[in-house]
Design an enzyme around this catalytic site. Structure first.
Site, mmCIF file in Angstrom:
data_model
loop_
_atom_site.group_PDB
_atom_site.id
_atom_site.type_symbol
_atom_site.label_atom_id
_atom_site.label_comp_id
_atom_site.label_asym_id
_atom_site.label_seq_id
_atom_site.Cartn_x
_atom_site.Cartn_y
_atom_site.Cartn_z
ATOM 1 N N VAL A 3 0.869 -1.241 0.031
ATOM 2 C CA VAL A 3 -0.047 -0.061 -0.146
ATOM 3 C C VAL A 3 0.953 1.274 -0.103
ATOM 4 O O VAL A 3 0.632 2.284 -0.934
ATOM 5 C CB VAL A 3 -1.072 -0.138 1.145
ATOM 6 N N GLU A 36 -10.378 5.214 5.243
ATOM 7 C CA GLU A 36 -11.095 4.737 3.929
ATOM 8 C C GLU A 36 -10.522 3.257 3.283
ATOM 9 O O GLU A 36 -11.264 2.330 3.183
ATOM 10 C CB GLU A 36 -11.329 5.516 2.871
ATOM 11 N N GLY A 56 0.766 -15.560 -2.748
ATOM 12 C CA GLY A 56 0.684 -14.138 -2.019
ATOM 13 C C GLY A 56 -0.514 -13.544 -1.892
ATOM 14 O O GLY A 56 -0.569 -12.323 -1.330
ATOM 15 N N LYS A 113 -13.225 -5.459 9.720
ATOM 16 C CA LYS A 113 -13.948 -4.356 8.958
ATOM 17 C C LYS A 113 -15.444 -4.376 9.205
ATOM 18 O O LYS A 113 -15.958 -2.944 9.154
ATOM 19 C CB LYS A 113 -13.859 -4.907 7.470
HETATM 20 P P1 NAP Z 1 3.198 -4.921 3.575
HETATM 21 O O1 NAP Z 1 3.371 -4.953 2.285
HETATM 22 O O2 NAP Z 1 3.640 -6.005 4.758
HETATM 23 O O3 NAP Z 1 4.141 -3.590 4.269
HETATM 24 C C1 NAP Z 1 4.232 -3.577 5.464
HETATM 25 C C2 NAP Z 1 5.163 -2.058 5.496
HETATM 26 O O4 NAP Z 1 5.375 -1.559 6.890
HETATM 27 C C3 NAP Z 1 6.833 -2.619 4.969
HETATM 28 O O5 NAP Z 1 7.159 -1.543 4.224
HETATM 29 C C4 NAP Z 1 7.336 -2.821 6.272
HETATM 30 O O6 NAP Z 1 8.874 -2.441 6.206
HETATM 31 C C5 NAP Z 1 6.683 -1.704 7.298
HETATM 32 N N1 NAP Z 1 6.868 -1.880 8.524
HETATM 33 C C6 NAP Z 1 6.549 -2.907 9.274
HETATM 34 N N2 NAP Z 1 6.912 -3.049 10.591
HETATM 35 C C7 NAP Z 1 7.596 -1.585 10.875
HETATM 36 C C8 NAP Z 1 8.007 -1.086 11.746
HETATM 37 N N3 NAP Z 1 8.223 -1.491 12.941
HETATM 38 N N4 NAP Z 1 8.818 0.128 11.486
HETATM 39 C C9 NAP Z 1 8.644 0.723 10.301
HETATM 40 N N5 NAP Z 1 8.018 0.169 9.210
HETATM 41 C C10 NAP Z 1 7.574 -1.113 9.402
HETATM 42 O O7 NAP Z 1 1.729 -4.307 4.086
HETATM 43 P P2 NAP Z 1 0.726 -3.553 3.254
HETATM 44 O O8 NAP Z 1 -0.127 -5.030 2.639
HETATM 45 O O9 NAP Z 1 1.010 -2.626 2.550
HETATM 46 O O10 NAP Z 1 -0.354 -3.410 4.496
HETATM 47 C C11 NAP Z 1 -0.395 -2.001 4.986
HETATM 48 C C12 NAP Z 1 -1.607 -1.948 5.670
HETATM 49 O O11 NAP Z 1 -2.795 -1.680 4.896
HETATM 50 C C13 NAP Z 1 -2.084 -2.919 6.756
HETATM 51 O O12 NAP Z 1 -2.742 -2.453 7.958
HETATM 52 C C14 NAP Z 1 -3.197 -3.850 6.140
HETATM 53 O O13 NAP Z 1 -3.955 -4.439 6.732
HETATM 54 C C15 NAP Z 1 -3.752 -2.548 5.232
HETATM 55 N N6 NAP Z 1 -4.382 -3.284 3.996
HETATM 56 C C16 NAP Z 1 -3.709 -3.570 2.881
HETATM 57 C C17 NAP Z 1 -4.401 -4.094 1.837
HETATM 58 C C18 NAP Z 1 -3.536 -4.695 0.767
HETATM 59 O O14 NAP Z 1 -4.401 -5.126 -0.194
HETATM 60 N N7 NAP Z 1 -2.193 -5.092 1.052
HETATM 61 C C19 NAP Z 1 -5.753 -3.561 1.682
HETATM 62 C C20 NAP Z 1 -6.248 -3.032 2.580
HETATM 63 C C21 NAP Z 1 -5.756 -2.539 3.754
HETATM 64 P P3 NAP Z 1 9.634 -3.407 5.277
HETATM 65 O O15 NAP Z 1 9.187 -3.124 3.699
HETATM 66 O O16 NAP Z 1 10.899 -2.645 5.421
HETATM 67 O O17 NAP Z 1 9.675 -4.873 5.872
HETATM 68 N N1 HSE Z 2 -6.446 -9.659 3.261
HETATM 69 C C1 HSE Z 2 -7.425 -8.805 2.900
HETATM 70 C C2 HSE Z 2 -8.498 -9.309 2.085
HETATM 71 C C3 HSE Z 2 -6.831 -7.630 2.416
HETATM 72 O O1 HSE Z 2 -8.280 -10.675 1.505
HETATM 73 O O2 HSE Z 2 -9.497 -8.683 1.797
HETATM 74 C C4 HSE Z 2 -7.532 -6.416 2.190
HETATM 75 O O3 HSE Z 2 -8.122 -5.975 3.417
#
Ligand code: NAP
Ligand code: HSE
Length: 428
Positions: A15, A131, A189, A207
């Site tokens: 994100v 959001e 993934g 949610k």
């Molecule tokens: P992600 O790909 O795992 O990225 C997490 C990021 O946070 C990484 O860059 C990681 O650093 C960083 N991080 C973790 N611990 C940290 C710390 N202690 N200090 C500084 N940085 C730290 O996760 P994501 O999928 O982008 O999701 C991020 C948020 O969005 C979560 O709350 C998730 O539930 C929400 N979300 C995600 C999606 C989706 O489709 N992915 C959809 C809706 C909501 P490194 O890269 O260096 O490891």
């Molecule tokens: N794991 C979540 C899903 C990511 O599959 O909908 C988005 O919140």
């Protein structure tokens, strides 16, 4: 032109990288729409050296998200790390205390600490926006808090976890077992780092808890949700449900009843011709029923870099325009404590069982159901080879208590060859 709005982004994963891309690629458009130049001043992640697929030159680096959140040159702290507690919560609290607006995609944090964070943000007169936390790219928070603010909300029903919907639709289309598709989704993934958050229904329940709070003016109550994941959904049930005209979905339902707030997240059957029944793969859908609007259905990508970053930027743009709303649609101090209520509203149920193939077995089951006040709508018996006949029953509308009563009595019939499977059929 107003002075620039300066973002500090913690988390540069899926994100976070998506947000950096939008800020860089759509700079002119964002500034034309908000009258403000939106700039990134500082970023943070765990590993400084990782290639993020997007240039980070020109942004200050902070190892510590709390330090990032409180920097002088940050107006909006964008929390994209995730996690209920730990750095996400620490940095969000620090940002609010330092008078910064916060934008987050973190449903886990809000479902547990939403009330305290909302109270803190409103006391500090800063925005706390989220959001992206619910249904990815679908602007469902904005729809509920703004567009539908004139309605008494009657019910929210939807599919809010793309990974579960992917698994269930893939099981059906490929004829694979839950275990096979789970392994496939994990390899691709598609699942959270802790897959139990997805398949256990926890992510979707986070949610739903957030949506319920806005819809019904109650404090976020994750613990009040009746929760069941998709781990026990079998390919047999998917096939048999299809045969009876249904699809199985991990369905979230929230509604206020005379007894309290009913919130459930569990596998249910929905008619296969309904919009929810037609939902494929990782797509999410939320239907909101309001007193004046009747029903609004929102459908779109529930996850992924672009859709989730799109939702984050919608929040950033609102802050740039000077819009500040109560976090859950009304001041946090006025949100009431909900009374969790288990569903007592009648619904049809799907029952699958294997019966010993001997005279009178089916009659015994029909009698037990009748004695419990459960009326049979449709019944089907399938061919078999092993001496136990698979039987499917769709009931007329009845209470879960009546079904449970019948299930208990069935144990004494001596004709059950396996534990019956029971799934609610939801009107959508
Ligand atoms: P992600 O790909 O795992 O990225 C997490 C990021 O946070 C990484 O860059 C990681 O650093 C960083 N991080 C973790 N611990 C940290 C710390 N202690 N200090 C500084 N940085 C730290 O996760 P994501 O999928 O982008 O999701 C991020 C948020 O969005 C979560 O709350 C998730 O539930 C929400 N979300 C995600 C999606 C989706 O489709 N992915 C959809 C809706 C909501 P490194 O890269 O260096 O490891
Ligand atoms: N794991 C979540 C899903 C990511 O599959 O909908 C988005 O919140």
């Amino acid at each position: 032109m107003n002075s620039p709005l300066r973002l500090g982004i913690a988390g540069l994963g899926t994100v976070g990288a998506g947000v950096v891309k939008i800020v860089r690629q759509n700079a002119d458009l964002l500034s034309a729409r908000t009258g403000t130049s939106i700039e990134i001043t500082a970023v943070s992640a765990r590993s400084r050296d990782k290639d993020r697929g997007v240039p980070l030159t020109g942004y200050a680096w902070e190892d510590d998200p709390v330090a990032l959140a409180t920097r002088e040159d940050v107006d909006v702290f964008v929390e994209l790390m995730g996690g209920t507690d730990g750095p996400a919560k620490d940095a969000t609290e620090a940002a609010i205390a330092a008078g910064k607006h916060v934008v987050t995609a973190n449903k886990a944090m809000l479902a547990i600490h939403g009330q305290a964070l909302a109270e803190a943000a409103e006391a500090a007169e800063v925005s706390l926006r989220y959001e992206a936390a619910v249904a990815g790219g679908i602007p469902v928070i904005k729809a509920l808090t703004e567009g539908l603010a004139g309605n008494e909300i009657k019910r929210i029903v939807g599919v809010m976890n793309g990974s579960c919907n992917y698994i269930l639709t893939r099981m059906e289309s490929a004829g694979l077992t839950y275990a096979e598709v789970f392994a496939e989704a994990d390899g691709l993934g598609y699942l959270e780092a802790d897959p139990q958050l997805d398949v256990g229904g926890i992510d979707a329940a986070h949610k739903l808890a957030i949506l319920s709070s806005i819809a019904f003016g109650t404090k976020v109550d994750f613990d009040g949700i009746e929760l069941e994941g998709i781990e026990r959904v079998s390919i047999e049930d998917i096939r048999h449900a299809a045969d009876m005209g249904y699809k199985i979905k991990l369905l979230g339902v929230a509604q206020k009843t005379g007894r309290g707030l009913e919130q459930r997240m569990m596998p249910c059957l929905v008619p296969d011709t309904s919009p929810l029944g037609q939902l494929q793969g990782g797509t999410n859908m939320v239907a909101i029923e309001g007193s004046a609007v009747e029903q609004v259905v929102l459908r779109g990508p529930g996850a992924g870099e672009g859709p989730t970053a799109s939702a984050v930027m919608g929040d950033v743009c609102d802050i740039a325009r000077g819009l500040r709303l109560p976090v859950f649609g009304q001041p946090a101090s006025t949100l009431s404590q909900s009374t969790p209520a288990k569903s007592v509203l009648p619904a049809p149920y799907y029952l699958r069982m294997a019966l010993d193939d001997k005279p009178g077995a089916l009659a015994k089951i029909a009698t037990v159901l009748g004695d419990a006040g459960v009326s049979i709508d449709r019944m089907r018996q399938y061919g078999h080879a092993e001496g136990a006949a698979p039987v499917l029953i769709v009931t007329h509308s009845c209470t879960r208590a009546a079904v449970d009563h019948a299930l208990e009595a069935m144990q004494g019939t001596g004709v059950l060859a396996s534990e019956p499977v029971v799934l609610r059929i939801e009107a959508v």
